[in-house]
Write a protein that holds these residues in place. Structure first.
Motif, mmCIF file in Angstrom:
data_model
loop_
_atom_site.group_PDB
_atom_site.id
_atom_site.type_symbol
_atom_site.label_atom_id
_atom_site.label_comp_id
_atom_site.label_asym_id
_atom_site.label_seq_id
_atom_site.Cartn_x
_atom_site.Cartn_y
_atom_site.Cartn_z
ATOM 1 N N HIS A 49 67.134 41.416 33.721
ATOM 2 C CA HIS A 49 67.376 41.661 35.145
ATOM 3 C C HIS A 49 66.441 40.738 35.914
ATOM 4 O O HIS A 49 65.260 41.059 36.104
ATOM 5 C CB HIS A 49 67.109 43.129 35.470
ATOM 6 C CG HIS A 49 68.036 44.059 34.744
ATOM 7 N ND1 HIS A 49 69.304 44.343 35.193
ATOM 8 C CD2 HIS A 49 67.895 44.723 33.578
ATOM 9 C CE1 HIS A 49 69.903 45.165 34.336
ATOM 10 N NE2 HIS A 49 69.059 45.397 33.347
ATOM 11 N N GLU A 50 66.973 39.583 36.306
ATOM 12 C CA GLU A 50 66.107 38.533 36.856
ATOM 13 C C GLU A 50 65.435 38.964 38.153
ATOM 14 O O GLU A 50 64.239 38.767 38.326
ATOM 15 C CB GLU A 50 66.898 37.244 37.041
ATOM 16 C CG GLU A 50 67.383 36.679 35.720
ATOM 17 C CD GLU A 50 67.602 35.178 35.735
ATOM 18 O OE1 GLU A 50 67.387 34.539 36.786
ATOM 19 O OE2 GLU A 50 67.986 34.648 34.667
ATOM 20 N N ALA A 51 66.206 39.534 39.088
ATOM 21 C CA ALA A 51 65.619 39.885 40.384
ATOM 22 C C ALA A 51 64.507 40.922 40.206
ATOM 23 O O ALA A 51 63.510 40.907 40.927
ATOM 24 C CB ALA A 51 66.695 40.416 41.318
ATOM 25 N N GLU A 52 64.678 41.790 39.224
ATOM 26 C CA GLU A 52 63.695 42.873 39.002
ATOM 27 C C GLU A 52 62.607 42.437 38.014
ATOM 28 O O GLU A 52 61.690 43.194 37.717
ATOM 29 C CB GLU A 52 64.398 44.125 38.452
ATOM 30 C CG GLU A 52 65.368 44.798 39.412
ATOM 31 C CD GLU A 52 66.706 44.070 39.522
ATOM 32 O OE1 GLU A 52 66.978 43.182 38.691
ATOM 33 O OE2 GLU A 52 67.474 44.385 40.454
ATOM 34 N N ARG A 53 62.725 41.231 37.476
ATOM 35 C CA ARG A 53 61.791 40.691 36.469
ATOM 36 C C ARG A 53 61.581 41.702 35.326
ATOM 37 O O ARG A 53 60.466 42.003 34.911
ATOM 38 C CB ARG A 53 60.459 40.302 37.131
ATOM 39 C CG ARG A 53 60.627 39.071 38.016
ATOM 40 C CD ARG A 53 59.369 38.687 38.725
ATOM 41 N NE ARG A 53 59.060 39.620 39.783
ATOM 42 C CZ ARG A 53 57.869 40.138 40.011
ATOM 43 N NH1 ARG A 53 56.846 39.804 39.270
ATOM 44 N NH2 ARG A 53 57.687 40.963 41.006
ATOM 45 N N THR A 54 62.708 42.239 34.863
ATOM 46 C CA THR A 54 62.653 43.306 33.851
ATOM 47 C C THR A 54 63.596 42.997 32.691
ATOM 48 O O THR A 54 64.713 42.537 32.899
ATOM 49 C CB THR A 54 63.065 44.644 34.530
ATOM 50 O OG1 THR A 54 62.106 44.928 35.551
ATOM 51 C CG2 THR A 54 63.103 45.790 33.543
ATOM 52 N N LEU A 55 63.096 43.245 31.497
ATOM 53 C CA LEU A 55 63.916 43.079 30.281
ATOM 54 C C LEU A 55 64.132 44.446 29.654
ATOM 55 O O LEU A 55 63.186 45.238 29.552
ATOM 56 C CB LEU A 55 63.139 42.248 29.269
ATOM 57 C CG LEU A 55 63.447 40.786 29.058
ATOM 58 C CD1 LEU A 55 62.458 40.204 28.060
ATOM 59 C CD2 LEU A 55 64.867 40.557 28.570
ATOM 60 N N VAL A 56 65.355 44.704 29.227
ATOM 61 C CA VAL A 56 65.647 45.918 28.468
ATOM 62 C C VAL A 56 66.144 45.463 27.097
ATOM 63 O O VAL A 56 67.063 44.645 27.017
ATOM 64 C CB VAL A 56 66.726 46.768 29.180
ATOM 65 C CG1 VAL A 56 67.028 48.027 28.373
ATOM 66 C CG2 VAL A 56 66.294 47.128 30.605
ATOM 67 N N ILE A 57 65.499 45.951 26.057
ATOM 68 C CA ILE A 57 65.835 45.493 24.704
ATOM 69 C C ILE A 57 66.120 46.696 23.818
ATOM 70 O O ILE A 57 65.296 47.611 23.714
ATOM 71 C CB ILE A 57 64.661 44.688 24.088
ATOM 72 C CG1 ILE A 57 64.329 43.490 24.986
ATOM 73 C CG2 ILE A 57 64.998 44.225 22.659
ATOM 74 C CD1 ILE A 57 63.076 42.752 24.588
ATOM 75 N N ASP A 58 67.283 46.686 23.185
ATOM 76 C CA ASP A 58 67.626 47.736 22.228
ATOM 77 C C ASP A 58 67.853 47.062 20.876
ATOM 78 O O ASP A 58 68.823 46.316 20.705
ATOM 79 C CB ASP A 58 68.900 48.463 22.699
ATOM 80 C CG ASP A 58 69.184 49.682 21.844
ATOM 81 O OD1 ASP A 58 68.758 49.693 20.673
ATOM 82 O OD2 ASP A 58 69.834 50.618 22.344
ATOM 83 N N ALA A 59 66.943 47.303 19.958
ATOM 84 C CA ALA A 59 67.017 46.630 18.662
ATOM 85 C C ALA A 59 67.474 47.591 17.569
ATOM 86 O O ALA A 59 67.207 47.373 16.390
ATOM 87 C CB ALA A 59 65.661 46.038 18.316
#
Ligand SMILES: CC(=O)N[C@H]1[C@@H](OP(=O)(O)OP(=O)(O)OC[C@H]2O[C@@H](n3ccc(=O)[nH]c3=O)[C@H](O)[C@@H]2O)O[C@H](CO)[C@@H](O)[C@@H]1O
Ligand SMILES: C=C(OP(=O)(O)O)C(=O)O
Length: 422
Positions: free
Chosen positions: A68-78
């Motif tokens: 989420h570029e605008a929120e500078r957030t990464l969500v990762i499900d491995a």
């Protein structure tokens, strides 16, 4: 082809927002892949090309990732990793790809490394990583281009690094975190980014002691869980903005929690730059022109960071007298000298040492970024030069600095980022 066009002469003034650290977020993405269930959330993620490549690489091995570029957030499900192959076309574009190996070993029992990229700085060996995996019980098959690491289950051991490798320390901690038994890593890296990664792994359930001492003990656990973590500020990005204030005779407030520039601050102070901390904000100003010359010897933390050696070479060109730079980490990190000389500088390189004779007026030129930090150093030179400087390839700068042109324009710089054909 991305290029930066800079017209010099403007003093930078205002508030500079420092991005999250590249060298922390990349290992954190590797760490997130160790969690076999749940979603990891990373905040303060710098929107740089290396992060985009890391997202592509995580997706290539089967992870679900949202950036989420605008929120500078990464969500990762491995939860579901499907392929042990780190494909060459992505992995060769950034150094951080090396940090995906431990998760593949633990989750799939093997990693097939088709290549590792990163800045071209001379020799960049990975022997400490592979020797470490072997001591933990892995089988490493080093082909000419592809490296195959296999592990039916890792077991704790005593490991020693000949020099305190940054990614080497992170990889061996991650490999040890899910290994059976206790691992001791001697001569481990002390960089703040390594400590931030240890903090994240500890939240995930890892048992790690001794971060920041050079001797790390890891007690293996059965599993690690997904967590939320905020990436620390990028001290290299902060150093570059401080130097931009210094060489344009400007005044900046650097915003980014817990910023500590350490030896970079002291060196700039010796040159005549003034710093003042006001709570969480670091003010930088420089009335003194020309600056005083400086001596720099790069070293692992807490020494002068090699990644700021190139930007500092640009600052030294504007200092009145002879500056001396000794590069002790990489054997090929002086390609910048020839580019600065094209702009009117007087930099002489002999082996791992450079002599910078200043102050020489810089003039705009077409110059080449040979790697990320020589690229940003040329942007700094452009800010101080008379006329227009064009720097190619801008991609190398975008590997490590987010929204550079926008952030510098907001401070008064005349800088544009262009893409050929547009
Ligand atoms: C993604 C990332 O975090 N990159 C940083 C990391 O790179 P990286 O982790 O690749 O750098 P290292 O600390 O590993 O390398 C430093 C030196 O040690 C040597 N070495 C390293 C490993 C090894 O197995 N064998 C060996 O001989 C290298 O050739 C080099 O001369 O630390 C560097 C040094 O602070 C920084 O410039 C990079 O920005
Ligand atoms: C050397 C650098 O990066 P990497 O290790 O990612 O190539 C750098 O950031 O200057």
């Amino acid at each position: 082809m991305v290029r930066y066009r800079v017209r010099g002469g403007n003093a930078l003034r205002g508030t500079a927002f420092i991005q999250g650290a590249k060298n922390a977020v990349l290992p954190m993405i590797g760490a997130a892949l160790l969690a076999s269930k749940g979603r990891t959330v990373l905040r303060n993620v710098p929107i740089i090309e290396d992060v985009r490549r890391a997202v592509e690489l995580a997706q290539a091995i089967g992870a679900y990732v949202e950036l989420h570029e605008a929120e500078r957030t990464l969500v990762i499900d491995a939860s579901r990793l499907t392929s042990p192959v780190l494909p060459a076309e992505i992995a060769r574009r950034f150094r951080g790809s090396v940090l995906f190996t431990p998760a593949l070993l633990h989750r799939l029992g093997e990693a097939i490394v088709e290549g590792v990229g990163g800045c071209n700085l001379g020799s960049r060996n990975l022997d400490f990583h592979y020797l470490g995996y072997k001591r933990l019980g892995a089988i490493v098959d080093e082909g000419e281009t592809v490296i195959h690491v296999k592990a039916a289950g890792l077991a704790g051991a005593t490991l020693y690094l000949d020099t305190p490798s940054h990614t080497g320390t992170e990889n061996l901690i991650m490999a040890a975190a899910l290994a059976k038994g206790v691992t001791v890593i001697e001569n481990a890296a002390l960089e703040p980014e390594v400590l931030d990664v240890i903090d994240m792994l500890a939240k995930m359930g890892a048992k790690i002691r001794g971060g920041g001492t050079g001797f790390i003990t890891v007690e293996g656990v059965e599993e690690l869980h997904a967590v939320e973590h905020t990436v620390m500020p990028d001290r290299l990005d902060a150093g570059v903005f401080a130097m931009a204030a210094a060489l344009t005779g400007g005044e900046l407030s650097l915003v980014g929690t817990g910023l500590d520039l350490g030896v970079v601050r002291y060196k700039l102070e010796q040159m005549g730059v003034e710093f003042a901390k006001q709570g969480a904000v670091l003010h930088v100003r420089c009335d003194r022109q020309p600056l005083r010359p400086i001596n720099i010897i790069t070293d692992t933390y807490p020494g002068f960071a090699t990644d700021l050696q190139s930007p500092m070479m640009t600052v030294a060109c504007l200092a009145d007298g002879v500056s001396y730079i000794h590069e002790r980490i990489f054997d090929g990190r002086f390609a910048l000298a020839g580019e600065l000389n094209k702009m009117g500088a007087d930099v002489e390189v002999e082996g791992s040492r450079a002599i910078v004779r200043g102050a020489t007026p810089l003039s705009g030129a077409h110059v080449t970024a040979h790697d990320l930090r020589s690229g940003i150093a040329l942007v700094l030179a452009g800010l101080a030069a008379k006329g227009e400087t064009v720097i190619e390839s801008g991609y190398l700068i975008d590997r490590g600095h987010a929204h550079l042109a926008e952030r510098m324009r907001a401070l008064g710089a005349d800088i544009t980022r262009e893409i050929s054909g547009r």
